[in-house]
Enzyme design. Structure first.
Site, PDB file in Angstrom:
ATOM      1  N   THR A  51     -13.618 -27.480  20.128  1.00  0.00           N
ATOM      2  CA  THR A  51     -12.627 -27.595  21.214  1.00  0.00           C
ATOM      3  C   THR A  51     -11.878 -26.273  21.365  1.00  0.00           C
ATOM      4  OG1 THR A  51     -12.392 -29.965  20.835  1.00  0.00           O
ATOM      5  CG2 THR A  51     -10.574 -28.864  21.974  1.00  0.00           C
ATOM      6  N   ASN A  87     -23.192 -35.113  25.007  1.00  0.00           N
ATOM      7  CA  ASN A  87     -22.770 -35.926  23.870  1.00  0.00           C
ATOM      8  C   ASN A  87     -22.837 -37.427  24.139  1.00  0.00           C
ATOM      9  OD1 ASN A  87     -20.587 -34.956  25.622  1.00  0.00           O
ATOM     10  ND2 ASN A  87     -19.278 -36.305  24.432  1.00  0.00           N
ATOM     11  N   SER A 113     -19.992 -26.698  16.385  1.00  0.00           N
ATOM     12  CA  SER A 113     -19.031 -27.374  15.512  1.00  0.00           C
ATOM     13  C   SER A 113     -19.722 -27.804  14.223  1.00  0.00           C
ATOM     14  CB  SER A 113     -18.490 -28.609  16.253  1.00  0.00           C
ATOM     15  OG  SER A 113     -17.527 -29.267  15.476  1.00  0.00           O
ATOM     16  N   HIS A 148     -18.978 -30.266  12.031  1.00  0.00           N
ATOM     17  CA  HIS A 148     -19.086 -31.677  11.633  1.00  0.00           C
ATOM     18  C   HIS A 148     -20.189 -32.436  12.362  1.00  0.00           C
ATOM     19  CE1 HIS A 148     -16.765 -33.911  14.884  1.00  0.00           C
ATOM     20  NE2 HIS A 148     -16.318 -32.693  15.116  1.00  0.00           N
ATOM     21  N   THR A 201      -5.285 -17.437   9.094  1.00  0.00           N
ATOM     22  CA  THR A 201      -5.983 -17.321   7.807  1.00  0.00           C
ATOM     23  C   THR A 201      -7.207 -18.221   7.806  1.00  0.00           C
ATOM     24  OG1 THR A 201      -3.872 -16.933   6.728  1.00  0.00           O
ATOM     25  CG2 THR A 201      -5.719 -17.583   5.300  1.00  0.00           C
ATOM     26  N   CYS A 246     -13.715 -40.051  22.323  1.00  0.00           N
ATOM     27  CA  CYS A 246     -12.488 -39.933  23.119  1.00  0.00           C
ATOM     28  C   CYS A 246     -12.478 -41.008  24.206  1.00  0.00           C
ATOM     29  CB  CYS A 246     -12.379 -38.559  23.773  1.00  0.00           C
ATOM     30  SG  CYS A 246     -13.241 -37.264  22.907  1.00  0.00           S
TER      31      CYS A 246
HETATM   32  N1  PLP Z   1     -18.400 -30.621  22.906  1.00  0.00           N
HETATM   33  C1  PLP Z   1     -19.188 -31.664  22.644  1.00  0.00           C
HETATM   34  C2  PLP Z   1     -20.450 -31.845  23.444  1.00  0.00           C
HETATM   35  C3  PLP Z   1     -18.848 -32.583  21.648  1.00  0.00           C
HETATM   36  O1  PLP Z   1     -19.637 -33.628  21.413  1.00  0.00           O
HETATM   37  C4  PLP Z   1     -17.647 -32.370  20.914  1.00  0.00           C
HETATM   38  C5  PLP Z   1     -17.210 -33.338  19.903  1.00  0.00           C
HETATM   39  O2  PLP Z   1     -17.229 -34.525  20.116  1.00  0.00           O
HETATM   40  C6  PLP Z   1     -16.875 -31.236  21.215  1.00  0.00           C
HETATM   41  C7  PLP Z   1     -17.280 -30.394  22.214  1.00  0.00           C
HETATM   42  C8  PLP Z   1     -15.628 -30.939  20.440  1.00  0.00           C
HETATM   43  O3  PLP Z   1     -15.944 -30.572  19.108  1.00  0.00           O
HETATM   44  P1  PLP Z   1     -14.834 -30.542  17.977  1.00  0.00           P
HETATM   45  O4  PLP Z   1     -14.786 -31.943  17.412  1.00  0.00           O
HETATM   46  O5  PLP Z   1     -15.326 -29.555  16.953  1.00  0.00           O
HETATM   47  O6  PLP Z   1     -13.572 -30.129  18.597  1.00  0.00           O
END
Ligand code: PLP
Length: 376
Positions: free
Chosen positions: A70, A153, A198, A200, A236, A319
């Protein structure tokens, strides 16, 4: 618990947990301090950076670590627009993106529109793909940046990123790709100037992302302070998180083909176990198959999730599920309110076994049929 929410997040790989352990328990030095311990931490971060860059497989740029994808997307969007404005090429004030992007792009783009940026949000076809003719009609030399994700996603649909990047470059614009759902799962498309990922989503820790930047396309800084990350992203760095991200990236690179083949088999098994009566949302061809977004006439997806508490699956993005709002992605495909509410997303990957997936799909299908009978 059967975990079928791989788009929301992925389980931490045991190899990643082991790599992080010393940096959680013993090695606490600030990587930016000149002590020997600090130098050791800094070196570990640089190894991790190389691991992420190598796994991304893109040439001619480098990675800066961020607190999340994000943040990387906010930085890329705001910083690119600011940089163009600073060059006083005043006419370049347009930002183009797509209706099915993640909120991290769409909400930032809306914010920029509030600051005077000329924003165009393009619709998608019913299969979730962007119509390149439509994009071509929008392009002119006022465009500063085009932002399109590689793998969606919510529905797993892929976009023709390399072609879009070529089109952007022809009018002198930059291309930003949200590759969060693509990284570690499919090969990243070549061509974009900025790419957000990302940790995770690839069996790494939460709280760390990265922005890959083509040399010369670095956005203006979002965070100011100690001038870490080549002066581009102050704050940091966390050796623990960077080492975890690096280990996850290395593992994803090593296991790429094996994980991909596993996912293809899981998809076929899931579709068969669900049986008739389901429609797949979005293209089945241009798609990452670890994402099975389906709908069924009359189904109440939220009720199904509540009924099957030992299976973790979702309505769409984490979300969107939380807000109770129907998914903006499904609406962009042309689904009405009822169809969106009757959609669910099953996400699976490296650690999903075929046995548990088939078991979950059969129970989901049985509960959906029971719901129909109850409501009849
Ligand atoms: N973009 C996509 C396509 C995602 O699936 C996500 C996370 O759900 C993000 C951006 C945001 O990632 P982060 O959780 O590292 O902020």
């Amino acid at each position: 618990m059967i975990y079928l929410d791989y788009q929301a997040t992925t389980p931490l790989a045991p190899e990643v947990a082991r790599a992080m352990q010393p940096w959680i328990e013993e090695k606490f030095a600030n990587p930016h301090s000149p002590s020997r311990w600090g130098n050791e931490a800094e070196a570990a971060i640089e190894v991790a950076r190389k691991q992420v860059e190598r796994a991304m497989g893109l040439k001619g740029g480098s990675v800066a670590f961020t607190g999340s994808a994000t943040e990387a997307l906010n930085w890329a969007l705001k910083g690119s627009v600011e940089k163009v404005a600073a060059k006083r090429t005043g006419a370049r004030n347009r930002l183009i993106t797509v209706a099915t992007e993640h909120a991290a792009v769409l909400d930032t783009a809306e914010w920029l529109a509030g600051q005077g940026v000329d924003l165009t949000v393009l619709p998608v076809k019913p299969d979730g793909r962007l119509d390149l003719h439509l994009l071509a009609r929008e392009l002119d030399d006022c465009v500063a940046l085009i932002a399109v994700m590689q793998v969606n996603n919510e529905i797993g649909v892929t976009q023709p990123i390399t072609e879009i990047a070529d089109m952007a470059h022809k009018v002198g614009a930059l291309m930003l790709c949200d590759a969060v759902q693509a990284f570690g799962r499919v090969e990243l498309c070549k061509g974009p100037d900025l790419v957000a990922v990302s940790a995770h989503k690839i069996h790494g820790p939460k709280g760390i992302g990265a922005l890959w930047m083509r040399k010369g396309s670095e956005p203006a800084s979002l965070l100011h302070g100690g001038a870490q990350e080549q002066g581009l992203r102050s704050g940091t760095q966390s050796p623990m998180l960077c080492v975890g991200f690096g280990a996850a990236a290395k593992l994803a690179e090593e296991r790429c083909t094996r994980d991909y083949d596993h996912v293809q088999k899981l998809w076929s098994a899931a579709v068969q176990a669900l049986g008739a009566g389901w429609t797949i949302n979005g293209s089945t061809f241009h798609r990452y198959k670890g994402n099975l977004n389906i709908r069924r006439e009359g189904l109440d997806g939220a009720r199904l999730i509540a009924d099957l508490r030992d299976i973790a699956f979702s309505l769409g993005s984490a979300c969107a599920s939380g807000s109770g709002r129907p998914s903006h992605v499904l609406r962009a495909l042309g689904l009405d309110y009822r169809e969106s509410r009757s959609s669910i997303r099953l996400g699976f990957g490296r650690y999903t076994t075929q046995h548990e997936l088939v078991d979950a799909c059969k129970r989901i299908a049985a509960h959906a049929v029971a719901q129909e009978k109850l409501d009849a």
